[in-house]
Design an enzyme around this catalytic site. Structure first.
Site, short mmCIF file in Angstrom:
data_model
loop_
_atom_site.label_atom_id
_atom_site.label_comp_id
_atom_site.label_asym_id
_atom_site.label_seq_id
_atom_site.Cartn_x
_atom_site.Cartn_y
_atom_site.Cartn_z
N MET A 53 -18.72 -30.37 83.71
CA MET A 53 -17.96 -29.17 84.05
C MET A 53 -17.80 -29.07 85.57
SD MET A 53 -18.65 -26.20 81.29
CE MET A 53 -20.19 -25.59 81.94
N GLY A 54 -17.97 -30.22 86.24
CA GLY A 54 -17.76 -30.23 87.68
C GLY A 54 -18.92 -29.65 88.46
N GLY B 204 -27.73 -35.46 89.33
CA GLY B 204 -27.89 -35.67 87.89
C GLY B 204 -26.63 -36.25 87.27
N HIS B 205 -25.48 -35.72 87.66
CA HIS B 205 -24.21 -36.23 87.14
C HIS B 205 -23.93 -37.66 87.62
CE1 HIS B 205 -23.36 -31.75 87.10
NE2 HIS B 205 -23.06 -32.09 85.86
N ASP C 39 -30.40 -30.97 78.97
CA ASP C 39 -29.77 -30.17 77.91
C ASP C 39 -30.18 -30.76 76.56
OD1 ASP C 39 -28.10 -28.30 79.54
OD2 ASP C 39 -27.28 -30.20 80.25
N MET D 6 -32.20 -30.58 88.35
CA MET D 6 -30.90 -30.38 88.99
C MET D 6 -29.94 -29.70 88.02
SD MET D 6 -30.20 -33.66 91.41
CE MET D 6 -31.26 -33.96 92.82
N SER D 7 -29.24 -28.69 88.53
CA SER D 7 -28.29 -27.93 87.73
C SER D 7 -27.24 -27.35 88.65
CB SER D 7 -29.01 -26.79 86.99
OG SER D 7 -28.08 -25.89 86.43
N SER D 8 -26.01 -27.30 88.15
CA SER D 8 -24.93 -26.69 88.94
C SER D 8 -25.21 -25.22 89.21
CB SER D 8 -23.59 -26.84 88.20
OG SER D 8 -23.28 -28.20 88.01
N ARG D 9 -26.00 -24.59 88.35
CA ARG D 9 -26.31 -23.17 88.51
C ARG D 9 -27.38 -22.90 89.56
NH1 ARG D 9 -24.81 -23.22 82.88
NH2 ARG D 9 -23.21 -21.66 82.47
#
Length: 280
Positions: A27-28, A33-34, A147, A181-184
């Protein structure tokens, strides 16, 4: 690196690829992590395809779809650096036109944990991932262990619907201090960011209890709750000690369980998990 901005463009570019294709849906607002997922996909396949799509159907009415962080220019620079072949960046109206009326609904494990806390979430996840698989036609798709429930749901969908691809798990990538690691994470202020370390520490506590011979799931849950409650900023959504496949909560642990949690810090909700290691 090519960029496909429509489904038609992505399908055309896919037909030009030869050999195996590794796919990473995102989701960008990418982080290490990505890019780790992309590196693994790149190393195991002839080509790597990444999607960037903030999927509105997996957000609840009170969730952060509109505020979800976005930085396309930065994302593309990161993906180019890790030698991504194609980036698929569709518009919502292309993925969900006005006539759209089909959904992929998986029952059972979607009603627990994240599914219980976020009704309708997995209906959006399974639908968009099924669409992305159909559009990109990957040989292998790569997902992070962070996740964990989503990973189980997607594996089940792929198996139940006889989809012609392999789902590959990549270990959770963490900051040096242990925070997943998380985008949030960008939503956290400095004090909340420090408080959020209680997540990884509580999972480490669960591992220590397991290592010491504790096999009572309720006892592990109870000690984790007490530990997290010592952090004033932490508001627990759930703590789970469950079977790694069915996600059924366990009282007596005959085999290493999946320990997972969701905790809020201010307006930011974070998740993390760990499969306890070592023999039963």
């Amino acid at each position: 690196m090519k960029i496909a901005r429509t489904i038609a463009e992505m399908k055309e570019m896919r037909q030009q690829l030869t050999g195996t294709v590794g796919f990473v849906p995102t989701m960008g607002y990418l982080h290490e992590g990505h890019t780790t997922l992309v590196r693994v996909a790149r190393s195991e396949n002839d080509a790597a395809v990444v999607s960037i799509f903030v999927n509105p159907t997996q957000f609840g009415p009170k969730e952060d779809f509109a505020k979800y962080p976005r930085d396309t220019e930065r994302d593309l620079a990161m993906l180019e650096k890790v030698k991504t072949d194609i980036v698929f960046m569709p518009e919502v109206t292309d993925m969900y036109p006005a006539t759209f009326n089909s959904w992929v609904v998986l029952e059972g494990i979607t009603g627990k944990l994240e599914g219980a806390s976020r009704p309708g979430h997995f209906k959006g996840v399974t639908t968009v991932v099924a669409k992305l698989f159909n559009i990109t036609e990957p040989t292998r798709a790569y997902f992070g262990q962070k996740d964990a429930q989503q990973l189980l749901v997607i594996r089940k969908m792929v198996a139940d619907l006889n989809m012609n691809l392999d789902v590959i798990t990549v270990p959770t990538v963490r900051e040096p201090d242990g925070l997943a690691m998380s985008s949030r994470n960008v939503y956290l202020n400095p004090v909340e960011r420090q408080g959020a370390l209680v997540l990884w520490k509580s999972l480490q506590l669960a591992q220590k209890l397991w290592d010491s011979g504790e096999r009572d799931g309720e006892q592990i849950r109870s000690q984790m709750i007490g530990f997290i409650q010592n952090e004033p900023l932490a508001q627990i959504d759930y703590i789970s000690v469950a079977d790694t496949e069915s996600l059924e909560e366990l009282k007596k642990l005959a085999q290493p369980p999946l320990v997972s949690l969701a905790v809020r810090f201010g307006k930011t909700r974070l998740i993390d998990n760990k499969i306890l290691e070592g023999p039963a």
